[in-house]
Design a protein around this motif. Sequence first.
Motif, short mmCIF file in Angstrom:
data_model
loop_
_atom_site.label_atom_id
_atom_site.label_comp_id
_atom_site.label_asym_id
_atom_site.label_seq_id
_atom_site.Cartn_x
_atom_site.Cartn_y
_atom_site.Cartn_z
N HIS A 1 7.52 -8.88 -5.17
CA HIS A 1 8.19 -9.39 -3.97
C HIS A 1 7.18 -10.01 -3.01
O HIS A 1 7.35 -11.16 -2.57
CB HIS A 1 8.91 -8.21 -3.29
CG HIS A 1 9.57 -8.54 -2.00
ND1 HIS A 1 10.87 -8.99 -1.91
CD2 HIS A 1 9.11 -8.46 -0.71
CE1 HIS A 1 11.19 -9.18 -0.64
NE2 HIS A 1 10.15 -8.87 0.10
N GLN B 1 6.22 -14.10 -1.95
CA GLN B 1 6.23 -14.60 -0.57
C GLN B 1 4.87 -15.09 -0.11
O GLN B 1 4.75 -16.12 0.57
CB GLN B 1 6.78 -13.51 0.35
CG GLN B 1 8.24 -13.18 0.04
CD GLN B 1 8.89 -12.23 1.01
OE1 GLN B 1 8.23 -11.41 1.64
NE2 GLN B 1 10.20 -12.33 1.15
N GLN B 2 3.80 -14.38 -0.50
CA GLN B 2 2.47 -14.83 -0.10
C GLN B 2 2.05 -16.10 -0.85
O GLN B 2 1.37 -16.97 -0.29
CB GLN B 2 1.45 -13.71 -0.33
CG GLN B 2 1.65 -12.52 0.62
CD GLN B 2 0.60 -11.45 0.42
OE1 GLN B 2 -0.53 -11.57 0.89
NE2 GLN B 2 0.96 -10.40 -0.29
N ALA C 1 3.81 -18.99 0.79
CA ALA C 1 3.19 -19.28 2.08
C ALA C 1 1.87 -20.02 1.91
O ALA C 1 1.46 -20.79 2.79
CB ALA C 1 2.96 -17.98 2.85
N ALA D 1 13.71 -12.86 -2.38
CA ALA D 1 12.32 -12.92 -1.93
C ALA D 1 11.87 -14.35 -1.68
O ALA D 1 10.81 -14.57 -1.07
CB ALA D 1 11.41 -12.26 -2.96
N GLY D 2 12.64 -15.33 -2.16
CA GLY D 2 12.30 -16.73 -1.94
C GLY D 2 11.99 -17.51 -3.19
O GLY D 2 11.73 -18.71 -3.12
N LEU E 1 7.23 -14.69 7.49
CA LEU E 1 7.25 -15.11 6.09
C LEU E 1 7.37 -13.95 5.11
O LEU E 1 7.53 -14.19 3.91
CB LEU E 1 5.99 -15.92 5.77
CG LEU E 1 5.82 -17.20 6.59
CD1 LEU E 1 4.50 -17.88 6.25
CD2 LEU E 1 6.99 -18.15 6.37
N LEU E 2 7.27 -12.72 5.59
CA LEU E 2 7.41 -11.55 4.73
C LEU E 2 8.67 -10.78 5.12
O LEU E 2 8.93 -10.58 6.31
CB LEU E 2 6.18 -10.64 4.83
CG LEU E 2 4.83 -11.26 4.49
CD1 LEU E 2 3.73 -10.20 4.56
CD2 LEU E 2 4.84 -11.92 3.12
N THR E 3 9.41 -10.35 4.13
CA THR E 3 10.64 -9.61 4.38
C THR E 3 10.64 -8.30 3.62
O THR E 3 9.87 -8.11 2.67
CB THR E 3 11.87 -10.44 3.94
OG1 THR E 3 11.80 -10.65 2.52
CG2 THR E 3 11.91 -11.78 4.66
#
Length: 329
Positions: A160, A164-165, A168, A189-190, A291-293
């Motif tokens: 996850h 996300q990282q 980004a 998560a994107g 940007l992090l969930t």
Amino acid sequence: MRAAVYREHGPAADVLRIEEIETPSPGPGEVRVRVAYSGVNPTDWKSRSGTVPLPRSTDFQVPDQDGSGVIDEVGPGVDPARVGERVWLYMAAYRRPYGSAAEFTVIPSDQAVPLPDNASMRLGASLGVPAVTAHRCLFADGPIDGKTVLVAGGAGAVGHFAIQQALAAGATVITTVSGDAKMALARDAGARHVVNYRAPDAADQIRAVAPEGVDRFIEVAPASNLRLDLDVAAPNAIICCYAAEPQPLQLVVRELMSRNLVLRFVLLYTMPDLAFRDAAADITSALTAGLLTSLPTTVFPLEETAAAHDAVEGGAVGKVLIAVDPDLA
């Protein structure tokens, strides 16, 4: 203070107890944190069970490496202005008796990282082990802007935060999962490119996104997934492994050599100090930018710490947290 404590290795229900123990005071370079949430990771139950025991310096151990809370006292050499600061924690229980499954923990100041106001305590307690591990796997070999990254196990906690990282940082992200429910988690998560690794055409699906091959792999199951990784790897790719499986990893040495591939292995506890500092800075920046969930969370009260450990050992989907003082803002 109230704390979950174990004094010997074994099953959670047999060795974990909620006890009143002395509230610790911070020493030089340390802070004391009033804990909001404790985050439970596989490393925590493995340490407690004795499967992969960590060194201990006392006759008791409060479990759990990750957490969130508010600094309420600082030791000599720490800026008093940190009192009242919201923080997320990492490696609270490594070579230390006071993990995060307690009302208070004492930790080196730099392992209590400022938690931005827009990030919840639940999200803060979910970071630590998975987010720092993901950061190291992604950036140990340099920037990833413009590269293609394959995250194996995109529905897990490391996966996850790796998704996300990586997004980004400007990477194209592909992730693999094992079914529809986990596919939904990865998309949440994107991830735009999600592949069921069990599909007979999994390699073809990955190649459709990355026709020149994948540059970086964040690998949770190297023994099971190496064949697929090799089928889609670009020349000079790096396969970064952060977990082990019961079966041995069988290497096709000539194939690795001929394509100049790199196998990197990451263990949180032996990472360089600079890697921790870089991870803390980048994760906090990503939090500030929103940007992090959080993953879906299951929350247990402190009294049910044993059940929380059992849930993680049983493969709970999402993140397992222990609510110690959830009203802390």
